[in-house]
Scaffold this active site. Structure first.
Site, PDB file in Angstrom:
ATOM      1  N   MET A   1      10.308  24.430   1.912  1.00  0.00           N
ATOM      2  CA  MET A   1       9.558  23.486   1.083  1.00  0.00           C
ATOM      3  C   MET A   1      10.466  22.676   0.159  1.00  0.00           C
ATOM      4  O   MET A   1      10.254  21.481  -0.048  1.00  0.00           O
ATOM      5  CB  MET A   1       8.507  24.233   0.247  1.00  0.00           C
ATOM      6  CG  MET A   1       7.620  23.287  -0.557  1.00  0.00           C
ATOM      7  SD  MET A   1       6.357  24.108  -1.529  1.00  0.00           S
ATOM      8  CE  MET A   1       5.113  24.442  -0.321  1.00  0.00           C
TER       9      MET A   1
ATOM     10  N   ARG B   1     -11.136  -0.463  14.238  1.00  0.00           N
ATOM     11  CA  ARG B   1     -11.034   0.352  13.035  1.00  0.00           C
ATOM     12  C   ARG B   1     -12.058  -0.269  12.083  1.00  0.00           C
ATOM     13  O   ARG B   1     -13.243  -0.109  12.310  1.00  0.00           O
ATOM     14  CB  ARG B   1      -9.582   0.277  12.532  1.00  0.00           C
ATOM     15  CG  ARG B   1      -9.105   1.521  11.838  1.00  0.00           C
ATOM     16  CD  ARG B   1      -7.599   1.514  11.581  1.00  0.00           C
ATOM     17  NE  ARG B   1      -7.135   0.380  10.772  1.00  0.00           N
ATOM     18  CZ  ARG B   1      -5.872   0.221  10.363  1.00  0.00           C
ATOM     19  NH1 ARG B   1      -4.948   1.110  10.694  1.00  0.00           N
ATOM     20  NH2 ARG B   1      -5.520  -0.817   9.635  1.00  0.00           N
TER      21      ARG B   1
ATOM     22  N   TYR C   1      14.353  31.012   6.932  1.00  0.00           N
ATOM     23  CA  TYR C   1      13.124  31.720   7.285  1.00  0.00           C
ATOM     24  C   TYR C   1      13.058  32.006   8.782  1.00  0.00           C
ATOM     25  O   TYR C   1      13.254  31.093   9.597  1.00  0.00           O
ATOM     26  CB  TYR C   1      11.906  30.892   6.907  1.00  0.00           C
ATOM     27  CG  TYR C   1      11.606  30.836   5.428  1.00  0.00           C
ATOM     28  CD1 TYR C   1      11.511  32.001   4.671  1.00  0.00           C
ATOM     29  CD2 TYR C   1      11.400  29.622   4.789  1.00  0.00           C
ATOM     30  CE1 TYR C   1      11.218  31.951   3.316  1.00  0.00           C
ATOM     31  CE2 TYR C   1      11.107  29.561   3.438  1.00  0.00           C
ATOM     32  CZ  TYR C   1      11.013  30.722   2.706  1.00  0.00           C
ATOM     33  OH  TYR C   1      10.718  30.679   1.371  1.00  0.00           O
TER      34      TYR C   1
ATOM     35  N   LYS D   1       0.834  -1.204   0.000  1.00  0.00           N
ATOM     36  CA  LYS D   1       0.000   0.000   0.000  1.00  0.00           C
ATOM     37  C   LYS D   1       0.870   1.255   0.000  1.00  0.00           C
ATOM     38  O   LYS D   1       2.061   1.197   0.311  1.00  0.00           O
ATOM     39  CB  LYS D   1      -0.905  -0.012   1.236  1.00  0.00           C
ATOM     40  CG  LYS D   1      -0.136   0.029   2.568  1.00  0.00           C
ATOM     41  CD  LYS D   1      -1.066  -0.202   3.756  1.00  0.00           C
ATOM     42  CE  LYS D   1      -0.293  -0.171   5.074  1.00  0.00           C
ATOM     43  NZ  LYS D   1      -1.143  -0.567   6.218  1.00  0.00           N
TER      44      LYS D   1
HETATM   45  C1  LIG Z   1      -0.576  -1.752   6.837  1.00  0.00           C
HETATM   46  C2  LIG Z   1      -1.284  -3.011   7.148  1.00  0.00           C
HETATM   47  C3  LIG Z   1      -0.577  -4.214   7.313  1.00  0.00           C
HETATM   48  C4  LIG Z   1       0.923  -4.272   7.363  1.00  0.00           C
HETATM   49  O1  LIG Z   1       1.329  -3.992   8.684  1.00  0.00           O
HETATM   50  P1  LIG Z   1       2.871  -3.823   9.052  1.00  0.00           P
HETATM   51  O2  LIG Z   1       2.864  -3.497  10.490  1.00  0.00           O
HETATM   52  O3  LIG Z   1       3.360  -2.701   8.198  1.00  0.00           O
HETATM   53  O4  LIG Z   1       3.523  -5.117   8.735  1.00  0.00           O
HETATM   54  C5  LIG Z   1      -1.305  -5.381   7.480  1.00  0.00           C
HETATM   55  N1  LIG Z   1      -2.653  -5.356   7.497  1.00  0.00           N
HETATM   56  C6  LIG Z   1      -3.365  -4.206   7.373  1.00  0.00           C
HETATM   57  C7  LIG Z   1      -4.841  -4.257   7.417  1.00  0.00           C
HETATM   58  C8  LIG Z   1      -2.707  -3.005   7.204  1.00  0.00           C
HETATM   59  O5  LIG Z   1      -3.416  -1.864   7.101  1.00  0.00           O
END
Ligand SMILES: *Cc1c(COP(=O)(O)O)cnc(C)c1O
Length: 399
Positions: A338, A158, A290, A63
């Site tokens: 930036m 969640r 800055y 992801k």
């Molecule tokens: C991001 C995520 C993972 C991976 O978790 P890590 O701690 O990065 O290994 C696994 N399952 C879900 C649902 C996630 O959102």
């Protein structure tokens, strides 16, 4: 005077280099800054987790563009190293992998209402937390069967079906499966304390998931996959009787225990190098950057680095951070802006155009992703995920 270094055009596609020529191409080429992604490290980390999954399949979580490393090259290397599945958050991330020609099984756990049909058409498995999710998926008119993974909330609070709705969700899934509308491929949950050593929630959640799988069995739902553990979970409780684990952070070399579980055997995959684009002499007492948050304590030289918070360097890190120049740490001075930041190089004989290490891999004294996370009061995941698209990724293929 600030001396400008040569300007480079940033290529749109990642620069791919072969490991056999990597030694020769470790320079910056014509770039101002480069994030090097070592696919060999990702492959090694993948094999390390696969070996600890006690026979369970490995879902590699790619992801957020593979935690900033590039989802497509990461996906290819984890699959070559033994991962069986890919995991992403949004449906569109899964579709981008399909568009790149990756045909491995993929699970997406954030349902995008406008993309459910595309997901099913493209053989992307979807996570289900409610009867509403099931309805959305079952009403899609596709020539393919929708594959779903029913998610049970075992304590993270969640996503996932709340315990009191579980039987209803499973019952509806069983009916839809009986009608041939969907197929339940998996039952799963996510840990709240995978990265907290010895936390009792890890086994509590494992037990809750086991109970949920039993309830499903009694209602006639028998998925081929169950999965719970993330990176920290695999290290602490292994696959815990599940048939798959979902690993993200660890694949990229992040030690989710921050050294509290002993020295990490994972190899950081991303390093960032930038060239000095200017050198500026300042006198004692002159303000820097800055707001003049820093006044030069003595006459000194500043090196200008063409990376800023738009590239992912956390602005707050300016107060504590340092870079690695000529084998020593040089402190950031003034505010990170930036696009640029400055380091105090003192009397080091630096030249415009020479490289400095912004993020190292821990093998020398250069700052690591974990150092940046400490300076910014965050976790390495956030540092990596924020490295901007303006920093070209240089993909180093595994041997
Ligand atoms: C991001 C995520 C993972 C991976 O978790 P890590 O701690 O990065 O290994 C696994 N399952 C879900 C649902 C996630 O959102």
């Amino acid at each position: 005077m600030i001396t400008a270094g040569p300007l480079a055009s940033v290529p749109e596609a990642p620069v791919r280099v072969n490991a056999t020529v990597a030694g020769a191409s470790r320079g910056l080429g014509g770039e101002l800054a480069v994030a090097r992604v070592d696919l060999g490290a990702i492959g090694e980390n993948t094999r390390w987790f696969a070996a600890r999954a006690s026979g369970a399949a490995l879902m590699a979580v790619v992801k957020a563009d593979g935690f900033g490393h590039g989802a497509v090259p990461v996906a290819r290397s984890v699959l070559a190293a033994g991962a069986a599945w890919l995991g992403v958050a949004r449906t569109r991330e899964a579709l981008a992998l399909r568009a790149a020609g990756i045909d491995a099984p993929i699970l997406a756990w954030l349902l995008e209402p406008g993309l459910v049909r595309a997901a099913v058409d493209n053989g992307v498995d979807l996570s289900v937390s409610s009867v509403d999710d099931l309805r959305r998926i079952a009403e899609v008119d596709s020539s393919r069967r929708a594959f779903v993974h029913l998610k049970l909330d075992t304590g993270l609070h969640r996503a996932g079906a709340a315990a009191e709705t579980w039987a209803e969700v499973v019952g509806q899934a069983a009916r839809l499966e009986g009608q041939g509308r969907i197929r339940v491929r998996g039952i799963w949950s996510h840990l709240s304390h995978g990265d907290v050593l010895g936390h009792p929630n890890n086994v509590r959640q494992r037990d809750a998931l086991c109970a949920g799988v039993e309830v499903a069995g009694a209602l006639g739902v028998h998925p081929t996959l169950t999965h719970l553990a993330n990176s920290g979970g695999v290290i602490q409780i292994g696959a815990s009787g599940c048939s798959m684990v979902r690993v993200g952070a660890g694949l990229y070399g992040i030690d989710v225990f921050h050294g509290r579980n002993g020295p990490s055997q994972l190899r950081p995959a991303m390093t960032i190098t930038a060239r000095i684009v200017g050198i500026r002499r300042v006198r004692a007492g002159e303000g820097i950057g800055y707001g003049h948050t820093t006044l030069a304590a003595r006459d000194t030289n500043l090196a200008l680095i063409p990376l800023g918070y738009a590239d992912g360097l956390p602005r707050v890190a300016g107060a504590h951070g340092s870079l690695w120049c000529r084998s020593r740490r040089v402190p950031l001075v003034g505010r990170i802006s930036m696009d640029q930041c400055s380091v105090d190089v003192g009397d080091l004989p630096v030249t415009v155009g020479e490289p400095v290490t912004v993020v190292g891999d821990g093998t020398d004294g250069a700052p690591t992703v974990a150092d940046w996370a400490d300076w910014a009061g965050t976790i390495p995941h956030e540092i990596l995920a924020h490295i901007g698209s303006r920093v070209p990724r240089q993909i180093i293929e595994a041997d």
